[in-house]
Write an enzyme that holds these catalytic residues in place. Structure first.
Site, PDB file in Angstrom:
ATOM      1  N   HIS A 191       0.870  -1.179   0.000  1.00 46.96           N
ATOM      2  CA  HIS A 191       0.000   0.000   0.000  1.00 46.96           C
ATOM      3  C   HIS A 191       0.905   1.227   0.000  1.00 46.96           C
ATOM      4  CE1 HIS A 191      -3.093   2.898   1.056  1.00 46.96           C
ATOM      5  NE2 HIS A 191      -4.025   1.947   0.966  1.00 46.96           N
ATOM      6  N   THR A 231      -8.340  24.065 -50.834  1.00 45.93           N
ATOM      7  CA  THR A 231      -9.455  23.339 -50.225  1.00 45.93           C
ATOM      8  C   THR A 231      -9.619  22.014 -50.961  1.00 45.93           C
ATOM      9  OG1 THR A 231     -11.084  24.420 -51.671  1.00 45.93           O
ATOM     10  CG2 THR A 231     -10.643  25.474 -49.551  1.00 45.93           C
ATOM     11  N   HIS A 232      -9.909  20.961 -50.228  1.00 42.71           N
ATOM     12  CA  HIS A 232     -10.011  19.613 -50.802  1.00 42.71           C
ATOM     13  C   HIS A 232      -8.708  19.201 -51.501  1.00 42.71           C
ATOM     14  CE1 HIS A 232     -14.350  19.713 -50.044  1.00 42.71           C
ATOM     15  NE2 HIS A 232     -14.314  20.946 -50.515  1.00 42.71           N
ATOM     16  N   SER A 259      19.756   8.136 -44.273  1.00 44.25           N
ATOM     17  CA  SER A 259      20.987   7.356 -44.131  1.00 44.25           C
ATOM     18  C   SER A 259      21.523   6.872 -45.469  1.00 44.25           C
ATOM     19  CB  SER A 259      20.741   6.154 -43.209  1.00 44.25           C
ATOM     20  OG  SER A 259      19.807   5.265 -43.812  1.00 44.25           O
ATOM     21  N   LYS A 312      18.345  14.161 -49.240  1.00 44.43           N
ATOM     22  CA  LYS A 312      17.033  14.338 -48.607  1.00 44.43           C
ATOM     23  C   LYS A 312      17.050  15.408 -47.516  1.00 44.43           C
ATOM     24  CE  LYS A 312      13.712  12.168 -48.957  1.00 44.43           C
ATOM     25  NZ  LYS A 312      13.400  10.820 -48.437  1.00 44.43           N
ATOM     26  N   GLU A 355       7.019  15.410 -38.482  1.00 38.90           N
ATOM     27  CA  GLU A 355       6.471  14.042 -38.485  1.00 38.90           C
ATOM     28  C   GLU A 355       6.432  13.479 -37.073  1.00 38.90           C
ATOM     29  OE1 GLU A 355       7.781  12.405 -42.886  1.00 38.90           O
ATOM     30  OE2 GLU A 355       9.304  12.475 -41.322  1.00 38.90           O
TER      31      GLU A 355
END
Length: 453
Positions: free
Chosen positions: A76, A149-150, A275, A280, A287
């Protein structure tokens, strides 16, 4: 060895410190000390007990190691703290510790103290973020870009509008936080089922003394625990703030795509994107934020179920969940806010990419402007819409500009002079009240939230 990524990767030291076992133990001790002080005020125990518990109620004396040792014997945690505290006190003081209390008088009031500290830190983070967002909104109030939009090009907007909308959303989070601090960050000392029976006739006054000592708002009424709708609201708020961060991080990711190339998260001089693909420039921090949001959102349902599924005046099903959920949501949200603020401080805007995208549809994004002007010159709105729809289809099929399509269509071209047609295809002429909307939003936010910063 660390196991959880929070311990090594997704945390700030400031927030992490508020959810350590040592800090929680200290808050338990602080609540027990406040209880002793309240009993002294009511004349229930000798006054000299206050000095003794104040001297001994520290984790350097009532150590976490000793409390855990006792807990392994008695299974406890609160009673382990009580025993560990009592054994350090001299004279008769130890026998008064935890007098009239139940475990969750201590646990829930301690959580309120921790929430108070944690929310204060998050409030500071949000205000820092608002400073940056409003600054971007002002500096980019007339930086015209494509509105989408969309997933399709719509009509022109400005980057100032983007940042001002984001700032406005975070300002609402700050407003919600003020309500939460009053409504949900509360302590309680109602005893075993909330009736305060163990305090005889002085329970309400005792609770008031304790909460005044701790700087907390007292719970109006409870069972053995603070009702979990309060904690569910706090957890929902953390997830809601995280959802806004994720939404904007997703926008940054999308606008960093090679095909769009309008906005980029910062990229350090020695930073590696991949890597294997040395070229890149991945938006990995954005993310990361989108990924962490999912964890905070996932804790909303357990928080709701802690409120919905509890039995009678209480059971213990909430406890294990909260030991994981509370630290994770606060620590991760704090990390997200700091990471997000860093991204926005160094955000890169590619004006050449913005201009390229404005021209990508060869003027079709100005179709609404042309329609409005046609109506102003006497054509019905429905006719103008249908004519321009047909012109747009022809332009797509033949690969010509929307401007050329209008000039060559007798139904439209005769309404405009040559210089008027040129003006119709200047995106900066069709941003409506964007600068004014940005200015008033920024002024409102700064007046309400940043005036004293």
């Amino acid at each position: 060895m660390p196991v959880h990524a929070i311990e090594t990767r997704y945390r700030t030291n400031e927030m992490y410190a508020l959810f350590t076992e040592e800090y929680k133990l200290q808050k338990w001790l602080d609540v027990e000390i406040a209880l002793i002080k309240a009993h002294v005020k009511l004349g229930n125990i000798p006054p000299d007990a206050v000095d003794e518990v104040a001297r001994k109620g520290k984790t350097s004396i009532v150590t976490l190691q000793r409390v855990k040792e006792i807990e392994r014997e008695i299974h406890h945690d609160i009673m382990a703290m009580v025993k560990g505290f009592a054994e350090q006190c001299e004279g008769d003081t130890g026998k008064y510790i935890h007098l009239g209390a139940t475990s969750y008088d201590i646990v829930d009031t301690a959580w309120a103290l921790i929430f108070k500290d944690a929310l204060s830190l998050l409030e500071k983070r949000l205000k820092t973020l608002l400073e940056i967002l409003t600054s971007h909104a002002t500096s980019k109030r007339e930086l015209v870009c494509v509105g989408r939009t969309h997933g399709q090009h719509a009509i022109p907007t400005t980057y100032g509008m983007k940042f001002a909308n984001w700032a406005d959303e975070f300002a609402r989070h700050l407003a919600r936080l003020q309500d939460i601090k009053v409504r949900d960050v509360v302590g309680k000392f109602g005893g075993a089922v909330g009736t305060m029976a163990s305090h005889v006739s002085s329970g309400i006054q005792l609770q008031r003394y304790i909460m005044d000592e701790l700087g907390l708002i007292p719970n109006l009424i409870s069972t053995q625990i603070v009702h979990r709708d309060r904690h569910a609201e706090i957890m929902f708020w953390t997830a809601l703030v995280a959802s806004t961060i994720s939404k904007i991080a997703k926008e940054i990711r999308d606008l960093q795509r090679n095909e769009l190339a309008e906005m980029f998260e910062p990229f350090a001089k020695k930073q590696v994107g991949s890597s294997t693909m040395a070229s890149k420039r991945n938006p990995h921090k954005s993310e990361r934020l989108c990924g962490l949001y999912r964890l905070l959102a996932a804790h909303v349902m357990p928080a709701m179920e802690n409120n919905a599924l509890i039995e009678h005046e209480r059971d213990l099903t909430n406890s294990s969940v909260e030991r994981i959920m509370f630290p994770e949501n606060f620590i991760l949200l704090d990390f997200m806010l700091v990471q997000f603020t860093s991204i926005l401080q160094g955000i890169e805007i590619n004006k050449a990419g913005i201009r390229k995208n404005l021209e990508l549809t060869k003027g079709a994004i100005m179709s609404e402007y042309v329609m409005v002007e046609l109506v102003g010159k006497g054509m019905s709105r429905q006719e103008a819409h249908e004519v321009l729809r047909q012109v747009a289809i022809r332009c797509r099929q033949e690969g010509i500009s929307f401007k050329q399509g209008i000039q060559e269509d007798n139904r439209v071209g005769t309404y405009f002079k040559s210089n008027e047609i040129d003006d119709l295809f200047d995106p900066s002429r069709y941003i409506g009240a964007a600068p004014e909307l940005v200015d008033r939003t920024v002024a409102s936010i700064r007046d309400k939230w940043l005036k004293d910063e």
